[in-house]
Motif scaffolding. Structure first.
Motif, PDB file in Angstrom:
ATOM      1  N   ASN A   9      70.345  47.038  98.754  1.00  0.00           N
ATOM      2  CA  ASN A   9      69.357  47.304  97.708  1.00  0.00           C
ATOM      3  C   ASN A   9      68.170  48.018  98.334  1.00  0.00           C
ATOM      4  O   ASN A   9      67.838  47.782  99.500  1.00  0.00           O
ATOM      5  N   SER A  10      67.549  48.879  97.559  1.00  0.00           N
ATOM      6  CA  SER A  10      66.299  49.481  97.999  1.00  0.00           C
ATOM      7  C   SER A  10      65.176  48.525  97.634  1.00  0.00           C
ATOM      8  O   SER A  10      64.877  48.324  96.454  1.00  0.00           O
ATOM      9  N   ALA A  11      64.577  47.908  98.643  1.00  0.00           N
ATOM     10  CA  ALA A  11      63.537  46.905  98.390  1.00  0.00           C
ATOM     11  C   ALA A  11      62.348  47.542  97.678  1.00  0.00           C
ATOM     12  O   ALA A  11      61.906  48.642  98.026  1.00  0.00           O
ATOM     13  N   LEU A  12      61.824  46.851  96.666  1.00  0.00           N
ATOM     14  CA  LEU A  12      60.689  47.376  95.915  1.00  0.00           C
ATOM     15  C   LEU A  12      59.475  47.588  96.814  1.00  0.00           C
ATOM     16  O   LEU A  12      58.642  48.462  96.543  1.00  0.00           O
TER      17      LEU A  12
ATOM     18  N   SER B 195      55.587  39.599  91.811  1.00  0.00           N
ATOM     19  CA  SER B 195      55.994  38.878  90.601  1.00  0.00           C
ATOM     20  C   SER B 195      57.339  39.389  90.107  1.00  0.00           C
ATOM     21  O   SER B 195      58.349  38.679  90.165  1.00  0.00           O
ATOM     22  N   TYR B 196      57.388  40.636  89.679  1.00  0.00           N
ATOM     23  CA  TYR B 196      58.635  41.209  89.164  1.00  0.00           C
ATOM     24  C   TYR B 196      59.735  41.216  90.223  1.00  0.00           C
ATOM     25  O   TYR B 196      60.873  40.798  89.966  1.00  0.00           O
ATOM     26  N   ASN B 197      59.410  41.653  91.447  1.00  0.00           N
ATOM     27  CA  ASN B 197      60.430  41.692  92.497  1.00  0.00           C
ATOM     28  C   ASN B 197      60.873  40.294  92.894  1.00  0.00           C
ATOM     29  O   ASN B 197      62.046  40.082  93.239  1.00  0.00           O
ATOM     30  N   THR B 198      59.979  39.330  92.839  1.00  0.00           N
ATOM     31  CA  THR B 198      60.343  37.947  93.155  1.00  0.00           C
ATOM     32  C   THR B 198      61.380  37.425  92.169  1.00  0.00           C
ATOM     33  O   THR B 198      62.350  36.759  92.552  1.00  0.00           O
TER      34      THR B 198
END
Length: 759
Positions: free
Chosen positions: A143-146, A536-539
């Motif tokens: 995955n491409s980390a945010l 928040s969203y990535n978590t």
């Protein structure tokens, strides 16, 4: 609505309507005696489609596992980050990695001798638990980390270059924070049968076909290979030779110069139109529309279908009534615009500190969104808010279990039994006296030492602490209290949206919600908005990824400690590779990434879009979205979403024959804006396949459904994704110059493939 015995057919409330003999909690062994069983609920699917049997002698801890796992994790993590900066966005497929790992494992089993020291390289037949271990490791890495998106925006638009140490720890903390929170919620979001995770069923069905012995297994494997090969060859046509097959529209062919026809009936190209009545023959787009249509439960399909119909009506009404001056802008687009329709230059409204300057905003004027994109934001907010109310009304007993630990007796017990030497935890669990009510797959897992809550708690504490330090070291402008709010918001969201994803297979992203909250908390600071979204969203995204992969482990009977190890290694390795490749590409392609169009090899479209959203929400939230402002209904839609499920719940309570429990309001709300981006020609084909499989095949030919539905779905996904990956590099410009098929009637290279008017 969703209880331990969720119904799948309108007449399922009557016991006489069930096709299963006896109790619906029938075990696999009992159910196998009836080949014509119709699967009615999640437990039936999990025990009929996937083998419950376990062989404890299978060893996942082999050199072969780590050799293949680390190699494919490096490959997947690197490829995902390269694709992030490509004009053609392609995601590394879990199904693709599963097939490749299986092929490599068989090759090592076949060609490496088993005598002497070589027996450590080839300890015997490549087994399902080795394959599951590899898949979970690759999934965490590919995955491409945010966080790399945040770092890219900092370097490209703010001339801020955090040091390597801060950047690496930013990646580690943001990727593992969700793992810690999600892991602590395993008892609610993972172990129960109702937490089905429909998206992983094709993968596990494929595993059973690969590793089961016997005549039936070989027959299923032949079906898999046949379908895989057929779709592999077929995808050459819609993807390269005959792209008209991406969206065949009679209306576009009949009226190729009509703008209204293009907006409503076109859809073979990105942001072209709504794709009404178009037929798509490209499985890549059919399956990516909302997940594999052969796996999503029928009632979820029905709810999304209603949302799609409403979406077409609302989009057309907004545009042709010129609401929000929609006719000044493209029909479908995600950028910010000036009022005259030209693209908004966000750099002209920021001062030298990269904060939004009100004086510069007054000179440039406030930007506009397209009307359809505003509906997309509205519907997403409706779906987000409706999820909370819907689950509290229909699943309050399930959610209550998430908070049972919040009492003094439990806390005293934790304190009394707490041992800071977490690495010495034996992993023993208290097995309930009556295990018949447990999920059969979970019951099999109980024999293995658990990865205890203390491991996930430690992951959470370390990630939280590191993240708190990193937000100051990376000049994020996000204060500590904003970071704490972001994490708390993520924890609550994981419970609700994790349950939605686990039950339906549909994930509603919370990005718009957290961007709005951050915009009002940290007004005028776009960079703080980006970091707030990251934590928040990535978590939430990472927590759902963890839980999905742990469900794969549960179905495959992979010991919990092996699954935990695979996820941590894959996540850390993937994060490092993401960072290295991000820096390399930015160093060498900076000017191209900053350009509007880019090239056919590199593009900065994704960091550009992320930065634009941060400007709109982080810098202009009060001017655009507050009361009496142009887009005030975007935040107000949360209030509407909170009450939307209540009338349906009341109606069902008093008039159950109307079957209001069959409609999932959050999904309907969310899909009202689902056609706001991308290729939309696949909608009709998607629902044709879904109703064919999840209704007609499941009820009329249940034996075929059990044996082949998810297996064929896996073959279609796997064959398609392998061919798409090959074509991306070979002819579509993912690794250099594109080599498109020469123009002919079925390949309109100068415009939309379905021959609708290019707007």
């Amino acid at each position: 609505m969703i209880t331990e015995t969720v119904e799948w057919t309108p007449d399922a409330t009557d016991e006489k309507s069930y096709y299963i003999k006896g109790d619906i909690e029938t075990t696999t062994q009992e159910a196998e005696t009836d080949e014509n069983v119709v699967l009615q609920n999640e437990r039936d699917i999990a025990t009929h489609v996937i083998s419950v049997d376990d062989d404890p002698s299978l060893n996942p801890w082999t050199f072969r596992t780590f050799f293949i796992g680390l190699g494919l994790s490096a490959f997947g993590g690197s490829l995902a980050q390269i694709y992030y900066f490509k004009p053609q966005t392609v995601y590394v497929s879990l199904m693709f990695l599963a097939i490749i790992s299986y092929v490599i494992g068989l090759a090592m089993e076949t060609f490496i001798p088993r005598h002497g020291l070589l027996r450590y390289l080839n300890p015997g037949p490549f087994n399902k638990k080795e394959n599951a271990f590899i898949i979970i490791m690759c999934s965490a890495a590919a995955n491409s980390a945010l966080a790399t998106e945040v770092l890219a925006v900092q370097r490209l638009y703010y001339n801020v270059t955090p040091n390597a140490g801060s950047s690496i720890f930013l990646l580690f903390s943001s990727q593992l924070l969700g793992y810690g929170i999600g892991g602590l919620m395993r008892g609610i979001l993972l172990y129960p049968s109702k937490m089905l995770y429909p998206g992983v069923l094709p993968l596990l069905s494929m595993f059973d076909a690969f590793y089961r012995d016997g005549v039936e297994a070989r027959q299923r494997l032949k079906v898999f290979y046949f379908v895989f090969t057929a779709i592999f060859i077929w995808e050459i046509f819609p993807e390269w030779i005959f792209p008209l097959l991406t969206g065949l529209s009679i209306f576009c062919l009949a009226a190729p110069n009509n703008a209204a026809v293009s907006r409503v009936f076109g859809g073979s190209n990105g942001n072209e139109g709504l794709g009404l009545l178009s037929i798509c023959f490209d499985w890549q787009y059919i399956s990516s529309n909302a997940g594999n249509p052969m796996t999503i439960p029928l009632w979820a399909q029905l709810s999304s279908f209603i949302g799609y119909i409403l979406c077409m009506v609302v989009f057309v009404a907004v545009f042709y009534n010129n609401i929000w001056e929609s006719q000044n802008f493209p029909f479908l687009a995600q950028l910010l615009f000036y009022e005259n329709g030209t693209v908004y230059d966000q750099t002209l409204i920021m001062n030298s500190n990269y904060e939004v300057d009100p004086t510069l905003v007054a000179e440039q004027g406030l930007p506009f969104y397209t009307g359809t994109w505003i509906i997309n934001l509205l519907s997403t907010n409706l779906g987000l808010a409706a999820t909370f109310t819907h689950l509290l009304l229909w699943n309050k007993d399930d959610l209550r279990a998430a908070w049972t630990w919040m009492n003094m007796d439990t806390l005293r017990s934790w304190r009394a039994n707490f041992d800071w030497k977490f690495w010495k935890h034996g992993g023993k669990r208290e097995v309930p006296a009556n295990t018949e009510d447990l999920d059969p797959h979970y019951r099999e897992i109980l024999k293995y030492p658990d990865a205890p809550n203390s491991w996930y708690l430690l992951t959470l504490v370390l990630s939280f602490t590191v993240g708190l330090v990193v937000i100051y070291e990376t000049n994020s402008t996000l204060p500590w209290w904003g970071f704490v709010i972001a994490v708390l918001l993520a924890a609550v969201s994981i419970l609700f949206f994790g349950a939605l994803y686990a039950i339906t297979g549909i994930n509603i992203p919370i990005q718009t919600l957290v961007q709005m909250i951050a915009g009002y908390l940290h007004n005028g600071r776009p960079m703080a908005n980006m970091f707030f979204v990251l934590y928040s969203y990535n978590t939430v995204s990472q927590a759902l990824l963890l839980l999905r992969d742990l469900k794969i482990a549960q179905y495959a009977k992979l010991p919990p400690r092996a699954a935990f190890t695979a996820q941590i290694i894959g996540t850390l390795l993937g994060a490092v590779l993401n960072y290295v490749l991000t820096n390399s590409i930015i160093d060498n392609q900076r000017e191209i990434l900053l350009s509007v169009q880019g090239t056919n090899i590199w593009s900065g479209q994704q960091p550009q879009a992320y930065n634009s959203q941060a400007i709109a929400w982080g810098g202009l939230a009060h001017q655009l979205f507050s009361a009496d402002q142009r887009y005030q209904w975007v935040p107000l839609s949360y209030l509407i979403g909170l009450v939307a499920p209540i009338p349906f719940w009341i109606i069902h309570r008093y008039w159950q024959r109307l079957r209001m429990d069959y409609y999932y309001i959050p999904i309907i709300c969310y899909y009202v804006g689902a056609l706001g981006v991308g290729i939309n020609s696949s909608v009709v084909s998607y629902y044709m396949v879904s109703f064919l499989c999840q209704w007609w095949l499941r009820t009329r030919y249940p034996r075929w459904f059990v044996k082949y539905n998810y297996l064929v779905g896996a073959a279609l996904d796997g064959g398609t994704q392998v061919m798409v990956l090959i074509l991306s590099f070979a002819v579509q410009g993912a690794a250099g110059k594109a080599h498109l098929i020469p123009e002919w009637w079925g390949a309109n290279q100068g415009g939309n493939y379905d021959r609708c008017l290019s707007l």
